[in-house]
Scaffold this active site. Structure first.
Site, short mmCIF file in Angstrom:
data_model
loop_
_atom_site.label_atom_id
_atom_site.label_comp_id
_atom_site.label_asym_id
_atom_site.label_seq_id
_atom_site.Cartn_x
_atom_site.Cartn_y
_atom_site.Cartn_z
N GLY A 43 22.88 1.93 25.61
CA GLY A 43 23.63 3.44 25.52
C GLY A 43 22.94 4.39 24.51
CD GLN A 48 22.50 7.70 19.86
OE1 GLN A 48 23.09 7.51 20.94
NE2 GLN A 48 22.24 6.71 18.99
CB CYS A 88 24.49 2.96 16.37
SG CYS A 88 24.20 4.52 16.89
CG LEU A 89 19.40 2.77 20.53
CD1 LEU A 89 18.92 3.15 21.75
CD2 LEU A 89 18.65 1.50 19.91
CG HIS A 130 28.75 3.08 20.04
ND1 HIS A 130 28.74 2.61 19.10
CD2 HIS A 130 27.69 4.05 20.15
CE1 HIS A 130 27.66 2.73 18.53
NE2 HIS A 130 26.88 3.76 19.08
CD GLU A 131 26.10 5.46 23.57
OE1 GLU A 131 25.64 6.61 23.09
OE2 GLU A 131 25.95 4.25 22.93
CG HIS A 134 26.72 8.76 19.43
ND1 HIS A 134 26.27 9.18 18.31
CD2 HIS A 134 26.44 7.56 19.88
CE1 HIS A 134 25.66 7.80 17.86
NE2 HIS A 134 25.90 6.86 18.67
NI NI Z 1 25.23 5.00 19.03
#
Ligand code: NI
Length: 170
Positions: A43, A48, A88-89, A130-131, A134
């Site tokens: 995701g 991000q 998380c990226l 989660h997304e 963000h």
């Molecule tokens: Ni994330």
């Protein structure tokens, strides 16, 4: 497209609603899928990649899931919650258990602006929440208690420093 990491202010911004569904938006979507695959994530959300707009993409290949969410709104979550190790990226190399509702209903628009609703469970429901966080400037570590959050932030700094050193060596 570079993925923004913890410490970048853009990750803490509340994102704006998308009103124009044009080629520029489609291009952004495509670039987001590319960046997500390259980083081997499931995701990725606008902030991000430095774009404070309400868009995220999810791709869980094993389950045949690939979906873009524009202007998403979570309309219902299950009372039943569960723990899951999230990563998380924007905090590469780290993960931590986070408690969240197990099921979620969400409405959103697709990349053309067409509305849809999804009822998700399992990893998909987890990724959606989660997304979606963000887009409101919330990271998964914000769900932890202050002590754990601080520990994770310190771990992140250590990891980044180790990475920098490794790069200098090679
Ligand atoms: Ni994330």
């Amino acid at each position: 497209m570079t993925i923004r990491k913890l410490g970048d202010e853009v990750l803490h911004k509340k994102c704006e609603k998308i009103t124009v569904f044009d080629d520029e938006l489609k291009n952004l979507e495509e670039e987001m899928y590319k960046a997500m695959r390259k980083a081997e994530g499931i995701g990725l959300a606008g902030p991000q990649v430095g774009v404070t707009k309400r868009i995220f993409v999810i791709e869980i290949s094993e389950e045949g899931i690939k979906q873009t969410f524009v202007n998403p709104e979570i309309i219902e979550t299950s009372v039943e919650t569960g723990m899951y190790n999230e990563g998380c990226l924007s905090l590469p190399g780290l993960e931590h258990e986070v408690e969240r509702p197990l099921k979620v209903s969400i409405c959103a628009q697709d990349i053309e602006g067409k509305p849809f609703t999804v009822n998700a469970e399992g990893l998909f429901a987890r990724a959606i929440q989660h997304e979606n966080d963000h887009l409101n400037g919330i990271l998964y570590i914000d769900h932890l208690d202050q002590e754990e959050k601080t520990r994770m932030e310190q771990l992140f700094v250590k990891k980044q420093e180790a990475l920098k050193k490794a790069k200098r060596r090679h």
